[in-house]
Design a protein around this motif. Structure first.
Motif, short mmCIF file in Angstrom:
data_model
loop_
_atom_site.label_atom_id
_atom_site.label_comp_id
_atom_site.label_asym_id
_atom_site.label_seq_id
_atom_site.Cartn_x
_atom_site.Cartn_y
_atom_site.Cartn_z
N ARG A 14 47.51 42.97 40.67
CA ARG A 14 47.12 43.50 41.96
C ARG A 14 45.65 43.89 42.00
O ARG A 14 45.00 43.80 43.04
N GLY A 15 45.12 44.32 40.87
CA GLY A 15 43.71 44.70 40.82
C GLY A 15 42.78 43.51 40.94
O GLY A 15 41.64 43.66 41.41
N MET A 16 43.23 42.33 40.54
CA MET A 16 42.36 41.15 40.58
C MET A 16 42.53 40.32 41.84
O MET A 16 41.73 39.44 42.11
N LEU A 17 43.58 40.57 42.63
CA LEU A 17 43.71 39.87 43.89
C LEU A 17 42.73 40.44 44.91
O LEU A 17 42.42 41.63 44.88
N PRO A 18 42.20 39.61 45.81
CA PRO A 18 41.17 40.08 46.75
C PRO A 18 41.73 41.09 47.74
O PRO A 18 42.88 41.00 48.17
N THR A 19 40.89 42.07 48.10
CA THR A 19 41.30 43.06 49.10
C THR A 19 40.97 42.61 50.52
O THR A 19 41.54 43.13 51.48
N GLY A 67 51.21 35.41 36.79
CA GLY A 67 50.61 34.09 36.79
C GLY A 67 50.11 33.60 38.12
O GLY A 67 49.21 32.76 38.18
N ASP A 68 50.66 34.06 39.24
CA ASP A 68 50.32 33.52 40.55
C ASP A 68 49.14 34.27 41.18
O ASP A 68 48.99 35.47 40.97
N TRP A 69 48.35 33.54 41.98
CA TRP A 69 47.25 34.21 42.68
C TRP A 69 46.97 33.53 44.01
O TRP A 69 47.39 32.41 44.27
N TYR A 70 46.24 34.25 44.85
CA TYR A 70 45.62 33.68 46.04
C TYR A 70 44.19 34.21 46.10
O TYR A 70 43.88 35.26 45.54
N ASP A 71 43.32 33.50 46.78
CA ASP A 71 41.93 33.93 46.87
C ASP A 71 41.30 33.33 48.11
O ASP A 71 41.76 32.30 48.63
N GLY A 72 40.23 33.94 48.59
CA GLY A 72 39.48 33.43 49.72
C GLY A 72 38.09 34.03 49.72
O GLY A 72 37.92 35.22 49.48
N PHE A 73 37.07 33.21 49.96
CA PHE A 73 35.70 33.69 49.98
C PHE A 73 34.84 32.71 50.78
O PHE A 73 35.22 31.57 51.03
N ARG A 74 33.67 33.17 51.19
CA ARG A 74 32.77 32.36 51.99
C ARG A 74 31.67 31.77 51.12
O ARG A 74 31.07 32.46 50.29
N LEU A 75 31.41 30.49 51.29
CA LEU A 75 30.34 29.82 50.55
C LEU A 75 29.01 29.98 51.27
O LEU A 75 28.96 30.35 52.45
N SER A 76 27.91 29.68 50.57
CA SER A 76 26.58 29.91 51.12
C SER A 76 26.29 29.07 52.35
O SER A 76 25.46 29.45 53.19
N ASP A 77 26.95 27.92 52.52
CA ASP A 77 26.71 27.07 53.69
C ASP A 77 27.59 27.43 54.87
O ASP A 77 27.60 26.73 55.89
N MET A 79 44.70 34.49 34.74
CA MET A 79 44.58 34.28 36.18
C MET A 79 43.23 34.78 36.68
O MET A 79 42.54 34.11 37.46
N GLY A 80 42.83 35.98 36.25
CA GLY A 80 41.53 36.51 36.65
C GLY A 80 40.39 35.65 36.18
O GLY A 80 39.40 35.44 36.90
N GLN A 81 40.53 35.12 34.97
CA GLN A 81 39.48 34.25 34.42
C GLN A 81 39.35 32.97 35.25
O GLN A 81 38.24 32.54 35.57
N VAL A 82 40.48 32.37 35.63
CA VAL A 82 40.44 31.14 36.43
C VAL A 82 39.79 31.41 37.78
O VAL A 82 38.96 30.62 38.26
N ARG A 83 40.15 32.50 38.42
CA ARG A 83 39.57 32.83 39.73
C ARG A 83 38.07 33.03 39.63
O ARG A 83 37.31 32.58 40.49
N ILE A 84 37.61 33.70 38.59
CA ILE A 84 36.18 33.92 38.40
C ILE A 84 35.46 32.60 38.20
O ILE A 84 34.38 32.36 38.77
N VAL A 85 36.03 31.72 37.40
CA VAL A 85 35.41 30.41 37.16
C VAL A 85 35.32 29.61 38.45
O VAL A 85 34.27 29.02 38.76
N LEU A 86 36.39 29.58 39.25
CA LEU A 86 36.37 28.85 40.51
C LEU A 86 35.31 29.40 41.45
O LEU A 86 34.56 28.64 42.09
#
Length: 290
Positions: A46-51, A76-86, A107-114
């Motif tokens: 829960r700490g690594m999933l986006p707020t 093991g499961d995650w979701y994520d969302g963020f805005r790219l520079s373009d 899971m946290g490592q994979v999200r950071i790499v992506l």
């Protein structure tokens, strides 16, 4: 003689009680250790999933995560969302092999790499997965992860997706049409960190009318009560029936499908509810963050 037999039996009973006490203490200790590991995994997850998740005029987003029901099946499961520079909005869901503290950390490592790969300017989801795969495969970690990565351009309402061994996104439109993107497609790429040099194909499409899109992990749609395909169809029907509802309501109803499957895995879902480009022609095209 009778007294000696009673003493022997008494001594044997004392030994058995003593052994039982030691075994009970050991079991309690192991239970406490297991409970601590579960609590740690939940905190990590829960700490690594986006707020917060990115959004744009005419596009609303909601996500849900449900831990597994027993033991250490969590993390093991995650979701994520963020805005790219373009200005493109990036969304991903994924599932790490294993269900324990190590899986939560990976899971946290994979999200950071992506996120790092995308931040370096790679806006193509296939390129993002390919570069992330190279970086993760170069580590000594034996774990791997499936992933669906989606890029949404709010200026053109175009969507690009790429998959690393993951289930396709489910969609529905206000005209009553619904389905699964890339259903049955075999060329989806291996999970991340399995094989260096793997390439990931990109599927392109465009939102042309109001509808909803759900990115999810297999814990939502697969379980002992019915197989993957039936779970995907159930989610498609949920989206179709509630295509005009807010994404939070849709996300809750999609997670109810997970309960119907009888799954024991953790589950994550990310719902994108959209008005379509025609409804947003006069709106400010710059994406915002909620």
């Amino acid at each position: 003689m009778g007294g000696r037999h009673r003493q022997i039996r008494s001594a044997s009973a004392d030994d058995l009680l003593s052994q039982l006490g030691r075994l009970t203490a050991r079991v309690r200790e192991e239970i406490e250790v297991q409970r601590a590991r579960v609590e740690l995994a939940e905190a990590l997850q829960r700490g690594m999933l986006p707020t917060t998740l990115p959004t744009a005029p005419g596009l609303r987003v909601a996500a849900r995560y449900a831990p597994a029901r027993s033991g250490l099946d969590i993390g093991g499961d995650w979701y994520d969302g963020f805005r790219l520079s373009d200005g493109t909005l990036a969304f991903s869901v994924g599932d790490v092999q294993g269900h324990d503290v190590e899986a939560a950390a990976y899971m946290g490592q994979v999200r950071i790499v992506l996120r790092a790969v995308a931040a370096m300017g790679a806006a193509d989801p296939g390129e993002i997965l390919g570069t992330a795969n190279e970086l993760l495969a170069a580590t000594d970690d034996p774990l791997f992860a499936t992933c669906l990565f989606l890029c949404f351009d709010p200026r053109t309402w175009s969507v690009r997706t790429s998959r690393a061994g993951h289930t396709g996104a489910v969609w529905a439109r206000e005209d009553g049409e619904c389905g699964v993107i890339e259903r049955g497609q075999e060329d989806i790429g291996l999970p991340l960190a399995v094989l260096p040099g793997e390439t990931y194909t990109v599927t392109r499409y465009r939102f042309t009318q109001p509808g909803a899109l759900a990115l999810l992990t297999d814990g939502v749609v697969e379980g002992p009560r019915f197989p993957l395909e039936e779970g995907l169809d159930a989610v498609a029907q949920v989206l179709c029936d509630g295509v005009h509802e807010d994404p939070d309501t849709l996300a809750d109803r999609v997670m109810e499908v997970a309960e119907r499957t009888g799954h024991s895995d953790d589950a994550a879902v990310l719902v994108l509810s959209h008005d379509g480009p025609e409804a947003c022609r006069t709106a400010d095209a710059a994406p915002g963050v909620v």
